[in-house]
Design a protein around this motif. Structure first.
Motif, PDB file in Angstrom:
ATOM      1  N   ILE A 241      28.003  52.210  22.120  1.00 46.93           N
ATOM      2  CA  ILE A 241      26.598  51.795  22.112  1.00 46.93           C
ATOM      3  C   ILE A 241      25.686  52.949  22.523  1.00 46.93           C
ATOM      4  CG2 ILE A 241      24.894  50.241  23.125  1.00 46.93           C
ATOM      5  CD1 ILE A 241      26.761  48.780  21.305  1.00 46.93           C
ATOM      6  N   ARG A 242      26.053  53.647  23.595  1.00 45.90           N
ATOM      7  CA  ARG A 242      25.200  54.720  24.106  1.00 45.90           C
ATOM      8  C   ARG A 242      25.070  55.853  23.088  1.00 45.90           C
ATOM      9  NH1 ARG A 242      26.967  57.298  29.690  1.00 45.90           N
ATOM     10  NH2 ARG A 242      26.855  55.075  30.228  1.00 45.90           N
ATOM     11  N   VAL A 243      26.179  56.262  22.516  1.00 42.84           N
ATOM     12  CA  VAL A 243      26.152  57.340  21.517  1.00 42.84           C
ATOM     13  C   VAL A 243      25.414  56.881  20.264  1.00 42.84           C
ATOM     14  CG1 VAL A 243      27.578  58.798  20.028  1.00 42.84           C
ATOM     15  CG2 VAL A 243      28.276  58.373  22.395  1.00 42.84           C
ATOM     16  N   ALA A 244      25.622  55.620  19.877  1.00 39.82           N
ATOM     17  CA  ALA A 244      24.979  55.082  18.672  1.00 39.82           C
ATOM     18  C   ALA A 244      23.459  55.056  18.822  1.00 39.82           C
ATOM     19  CB  ALA A 244      25.503  53.681  18.383  1.00 39.82           C
ATOM     20  N   VAL A 245      22.987  54.709  20.023  1.00 39.66           N
ATOM     21  CA  VAL A 245      21.535  54.669  20.264  1.00 39.66           C
ATOM     22  C   VAL A 245      20.935  56.067  20.122  1.00 39.66           C
ATOM     23  CG1 VAL A 245      19.774  54.333  22.044  1.00 39.66           C
ATOM     24  CG2 VAL A 245      21.516  52.587  21.668  1.00 39.66           C
ATOM     25  N   ASP A 246      21.564  57.061  20.745  1.00 40.03           N
ATOM     26  CA  ASP A 246      21.057  58.437  20.651  1.00 40.03           C
ATOM     27  C   ASP A 246      21.075  58.937  19.208  1.00 40.03           C
ATOM     28  OD1 ASP A 246      20.636  58.513  23.362  1.00 40.03           O
ATOM     29  OD2 ASP A 246      22.565  59.462  23.819  1.00 40.03           O
TER      30      ASP A 246
ATOM     31  N   LYS B 264      25.859  44.912  31.184  1.00 35.04           N
ATOM     32  CA  LYS B 264      25.667  43.541  30.707  1.00 35.04           C
ATOM     33  C   LYS B 264      25.197  43.500  29.259  1.00 35.04           C
ATOM     34  CE  LYS B 264      23.262  39.227  31.811  1.00 35.04           C
ATOM     35  NZ  LYS B 264      22.333  38.540  32.746  1.00 35.04           N
ATOM     36  N   PHE B 265      24.309  44.421  28.883  1.00 37.39           N
ATOM     37  CA  PHE B 265      23.698  44.351  27.552  1.00 37.39           C
ATOM     38  C   PHE B 265      24.255  45.361  26.555  1.00 37.39           C
ATOM     39  CE2 PHE B 265      20.337  42.626  30.357  1.00 37.39           C
ATOM     40  CZ  PHE B 265      20.192  41.382  29.766  1.00 37.39           C
ATOM     41  N   ALA B 266      25.085  46.289  27.001  1.00 39.90           N
ATOM     42  CA  ALA B 266      25.648  47.288  26.085  1.00 39.90           C
ATOM     43  C   ALA B 266      26.817  46.685  25.303  1.00 39.90           C
ATOM     44  CB  ALA B 266      26.083  48.522  26.858  1.00 39.90           C
ATOM     45  N   LYS B 267      26.505  45.665  24.537  1.00 38.64           N
ATOM     46  CA  LYS B 267      27.511  44.969  23.741  1.00 38.64           C
ATOM     47  C   LYS B 267      26.991  44.795  22.318  1.00 38.64           C
ATOM     48  CE  LYS B 267      29.189  42.448  27.795  1.00 38.64           C
ATOM     49  NZ  LYS B 267      29.367  41.115  28.423  1.00 38.64           N
ATOM     50  N   ASN B 268      27.924  44.682  21.395  1.00 35.84           N
ATOM     51  CA  ASN B 268      27.557  44.600  19.979  1.00 35.84           C
ATOM     52  C   ASN B 268      26.572  43.478  19.680  1.00 35.84           C
ATOM     53  OD1 ASN B 268      29.240  46.724  19.573  1.00 35.84           O
ATOM     54  ND2 ASN B 268      30.691  45.667  18.235  1.00 35.84           N
ATOM     55  N   LYS B 269      26.787  42.314  20.292  1.00 41.52           N
ATOM     56  CA  LYS B 269      25.978  41.144  19.940  1.00 41.52           C
ATOM     57  C   LYS B 269      24.500  41.339  20.278  1.00 41.52           C
ATOM     58  CE  LYS B 269      26.904  38.615  24.268  1.00 41.52           C
ATOM     59  NZ  LYS B 269      27.422  37.341  24.821  1.00 41.52           N
ATOM     60  N   TYR B 270      24.216  42.194  21.274  1.00 37.48           N
ATOM     61  CA  TYR B 270      22.824  42.443  21.640  1.00 37.48           C
ATOM     62  C   TYR B 270      22.176  43.516  20.763  1.00 37.48           C
ATOM     63  CZ  TYR B 270      23.783  39.711  25.833  1.00 37.48           C
ATOM     64  OH  TYR B 270      24.116  38.700  26.698  1.00 37.48           O
ATOM     65  N   PHE B 271      22.980  44.173  19.942  1.00 39.95           N
ATOM     66  CA  PHE B 271      22.460  45.238  19.084  1.00 39.95           C
ATOM     67  C   PHE B 271      22.602  44.900  17.599  1.00 39.95           C
ATOM     68  CE2 PHE B 271      22.673  47.344  23.065  1.00 39.95           C
ATOM     69  CZ  PHE B 271      21.751  48.374  23.022  1.00 39.95           C
ATOM     70  N   GLY B 272      22.697  43.606  17.310  1.00 36.65           N
ATOM     71  CA  GLY B 272      22.695  43.164  15.918  1.00 36.65           C
ATOM     72  C   GLY B 272      23.980  43.436  15.171  1.00 36.65           C
ATOM     73  N   VAL B 273      25.100  43.519  15.895  1.00 35.99           N
ATOM     74  CA  VAL B 273      26.397  43.787  15.266  1.00 35.99           C
ATOM     75  C   VAL B 273      27.389  42.710  15.697  1.00 35.99           C
ATOM     76  CG1 VAL B 273      28.300  45.433  15.031  1.00 35.99           C
ATOM     77  CG2 VAL B 273      25.943  46.266  15.249  1.00 35.99           C
ATOM     78  N   ASN B 274      28.149  42.204  14.729  1.00 38.01           N
ATOM     79  CA  ASN B 274      29.177  41.210  15.041  1.00 38.01           C
ATOM     80  C   ASN B 274      30.324  41.853  15.818  1.00 38.01           C
ATOM     81  OD1 ASN B 274      27.893  39.019  13.598  1.00 38.01           O
ATOM     82  ND2 ASN B 274      28.521  40.049  11.701  1.00 38.01           N
TER      83      ASN B 274
END
Length: 739
Positions: free
Chosen positions: A345-350, A416-426
């Motif tokens: 998640i962190r790398v994907a955001v950057d 808590k929020f660095a999960k796929n479901k919170y970033f629009g990914v199944n």
């Protein structure tokens, strides 16, 4: 930047957001006092279409050109500016429009006839004896003020040294009986003040006046004394001016439209917020925070830069809210793709922000180019629309790139929020999106070409056979809107006005059809409109307060609108073409994008021709906005095509282009949907003046969305296919030689 610092900044942003919205809605302190911080509704400056007032556009009758014309117009503007200021009109503006026109706006003025006549006086000012001999001219007058005279007012005049001597000699002749009147209505012992060959006043001379000062008494009201003194002070205009366009608006219509626009905007904004949360979850919530900050930054920027908010400006504000979503959607899509590619998640955001930045900037800058051209070429009302749009574009880049990134990076660092479901990914690594199916667009491109060409040809033939429904700002003409207090049959209104031979189009307006809007292609100046209005007042027992609006356009204004519109489209297209070629390093991208713009303009014109919508000044603004909006969508797809061609070198153009369109399809639909959503309440709830902006914009959004997919991308493919064919032939020939 450390996570701790990001948290502090996020808290500050939320605090600023809450405080900002409180001040925006309610202000600080007693709102009736000058030292209070006003709410944004009270702090904003509003145009005549909201506050009411008068504007008039006057054309200089001169053959001068170049620097001589510029100097003449600067002098004329200065004289009129002085006259308007002397009249005491608050926040009036006098500007040069085009090369040989002066536009005067006077908010809150109720007596339009007096105001327009006062600012347009053109001839030199003279003091004349009753035998028509000139005593002195306006250049000898140093000042003219008013003072109380019992229950009335008087005018105090001051002359320069030369004028004092001339005036003393003139008064001596008048008092000593040396003058025999040759002017009807004047006594032998009177001196007339003449402006534009009309006598302003002709006071009686009771004694010889020396010393360079005198006073004029005559039971003047304050308004009469102020107007007369202003005319004397204002002096002469250096050129004759002819009224080519004027408008009188009451505040009633504008205030009503403003209130409805606020409600419509709130509804549209709420729907956008809801859509973002539904389709993007936690990311959508972050986007909503950025949008809330965007709105208050936008409004207070308008206040800070003293931008006058007009009804078209409100349309631009609400449109820009829909467009502001686009930057967030582009960023979210790239983040989801990086997560689906297996990154954390962190790398994907950057990586997502880094990859999306160039697309966001390219898309917004091309739209900004169109807005700048619109501002430079457009008339005053269109300039307000364009300036509002430019402010919105700049702020949207900041909120998307800075604010959205701040909050999403915090989510990415949260266990808590660095999960796929919170970033629009199944959970299985596939993206959540509206459309999961892929389509073959390039294969069916000829069908798209045929459909588009057919619509354009039908529309153009329709316009040739049946003509376009041009508004009075194109054809020249007059519009008068009055409240008759009850519903009156249109036939009766036509009979009332039959002596004027207007051949008018009369329609109902307002609740209960108590208002009528009278339109005619006959161009009536202010005096002509007053005659029509007086007839209506006598026939239906109405007063000046019931005249809600009156407007006149000279035929030359319409011709200039057409020329400026064509010029704006050409300049904007060239500017965007240069930028795209520079950024994409290929003329094929630029040619395809500009061809799409031309296609969209022709489709909208065809739509207007077939369905008979009015082609007017708002239509021009909407067309030019469409130019920017349409290319925005195209740039996003082209940016992805460029990227995929670099990543997938073994795939041919058809595969890469189809892949790119499908990858950006959800973003295209979402952006178009949110833009339409904020416009629909505005179109339904608010006045026809805003609706005239919104309808072509709505059509343009739909057409622009379709053209970027079905026209621009396939056209780019056809251009690339020729090169691929040439490369294939060269490669085959080379292999044959080696054998």
């Amino acid at each position: 930047m450390s996570v701790k610092l990001k948290k502090i900044l996020a808290v500050l942003v939320i605090a600023v957001l809450v405080f900002g919205w409180f001040v925006t809605l309610f202000g600080i302190g007693d709102q009736s006092k000058d030292d209070a911080i006003k709410s944004v509704k009270d702090a904003l400056k509003y145009g005549l279409d909201i506050n009411g007032g008068v504007y008039v556009v006057m054309e200089a009758q001169t053959d001068k050109t170049g620097d001589q014309l510029k100097e003449l117009m600067d002098q004329t503007r200065a004289v009129i500016d002085n006259r308007v200021n002397q009249m005491g009109v608050a926040e009036a503006s006098v500007t040069i429009e085009g090369t040989n026109r002066i536009r005067v706006e006077m908010p809150g003025v109720e007596n339009a006839d007096e105001a327009i006549q006062a600012i347009g006086k053109t001839a030199k000012l003279y003091f004349v004896l009753a035998d028509n001999s000139i005593v002195l001219d306006g250049s000898n007058v140093k000042d003219a003020q008013i003072a109380t005279d019992g229950g009335h007012y008087k005018i105090l005049l001051e002359f320069d040294s030369e004028g004092a001597a001339l005036f003393e000699e003139g008064t001596r002749k008048a008092v000593n009986g040396e003058v025999t009147s040759t002017i009807d209505g004047m006594s032998n012992n009177e001196i007339a003040i003449v402006l534009d060959n009309e006598i302003v006043v002709h006071p009686e001379v009771r004694e010889v006046i020396s010393g360079g000062n005198c006073e004029m008494t005559g039971n003047y009201s304050k308004e009469e004394a102020t107007m007369t003194a202003a005319l004397i002070r204002g002096g002469a205009l250096p050129v004759e001016l002819v009224e080519v366009q004027s408008s009188v608006q009451t505040a009633t219509i504008g205030a009503h439209a403003l209130d409805k626009s606020i409600v419509a905007g709130a509804i549209g904004l709420a729907i956008v917020f809801l859509l973002m949360i539904i389709f993007y979850g936690m990311l959508g919530f972050v986007a909503d925070i950025a949008l809330l900050l965007y709105v208050i930054m936008f409004l207070w920027s308008m206040v800070a830069f003293n931008v006058v908010l007009t009804l078209p400006g409100i349309a631009a504000l609400i449109l820009s809210i829909g467009m502001a979503v686009d930057a967030n959607v582009i960023i979210f899509a790239r983040i989801k793709e990086e997560i689906c590619a297996g990154k954390s998640i962190r790398v994907a955001v950057d990586a997502g922000f880094k990859n999306a930045l160039s697309t966001v900037l390219d898309a917004q800058i091309t739209t900004l180019i169109a807005a700048v051209v619109l501002y430079e070429v457009g008339t005053t009302s269109v300039k307000g629309f364009a300036l509002t749009l430019m402010i919105g574009i700049i702020i949207s880049i900041f909120t998307a790139v800075v604010i959205t990134q701040l909050f999403i990076s915090l989510l990415a660092n949260s266990p808590k929020f660095a999960k796929n479901k919170y970033f629009g990914v199944n959970e299985d690594g596939t993206p959540k999106q509206m459309l999961n199916k892929t389509f073959s667009f390039i294969k069916h491109r000829k069908i798209f070409y045929i459909v588009s060409v057919s619509i354009i040809v039908i529309g153009l033939l329709w316009s040739v056979i049946f003509g376009m429904n041009y508004g009075i700002d194109f054809t020249g003409g007059t519009t008068i809107q009055v409240d008759l207090g009850k519903q009156v049959a249109i036939e009766d209104v036509e009979k009332t006005l039959k002596d004027y031979e207007l051949d008018p189009q009369i329609i109902y307006a307002g609740e209960g059809n108590t208002q009528v809007v009278i339109k005619t292609i006959k161009s009536l100046d202010n005096a002509g409109r007053n005659k029509v209005i007086n007839t209506l007042e006598q026939a239906y027992g109405i007063t000046e307060d019931d005249v809600l609006a009156s407007e006149q356009f000279g035929p030359s204004v319409g011709d200039e609108l057409k020329v400026n519109a064509l010029k704006a489209i050409i300049i904007a297209s060239i500017g965007m073409l240069i930028y795209i070629i520079f950024r994409f390093k290929s003329w094929k991208y630029g040619f395809s994008a500009v061809a799409g713009v031309v296609h969209d303009v022709l489709i909208v014109i065809a739509f207007y021709a077939i369905f008979g919508f009015t082609v007017n000044n708002p239509f021009i603004a909407a067309i030019l906005t469409l130019v920017g909006y349409s290319i925005n969508d195209t740039i996003v797809i082209f940016d992805r095509i460029r990227e995929n061609k670099a990543l997938h070198t073994r795939d041919n153009s058809e595969v890469n282009i189809d892949r790119s369109i499908n990858q950006t399809l959800n973003r295209t639909i979402m952006t178009s949907l949110t833009t339409l959503v904020v416009m629909v309440p505005l179109c339904i709830m608010v006045s026809s003046s805003i609706r005239e902006f919104i309808i072509p914009l709505m059509v343009g959004v739909i057409v622009g969305c379709c053209s970027s997919i079905f026209i621009c991308s396939p056209l780019y493919y056809d251009l690339c296919k020729k090169d691929e064919g040439s490369k294939y032939l060269k490669s085959t020939a080379k292999k044959a030689k080696t054998k």
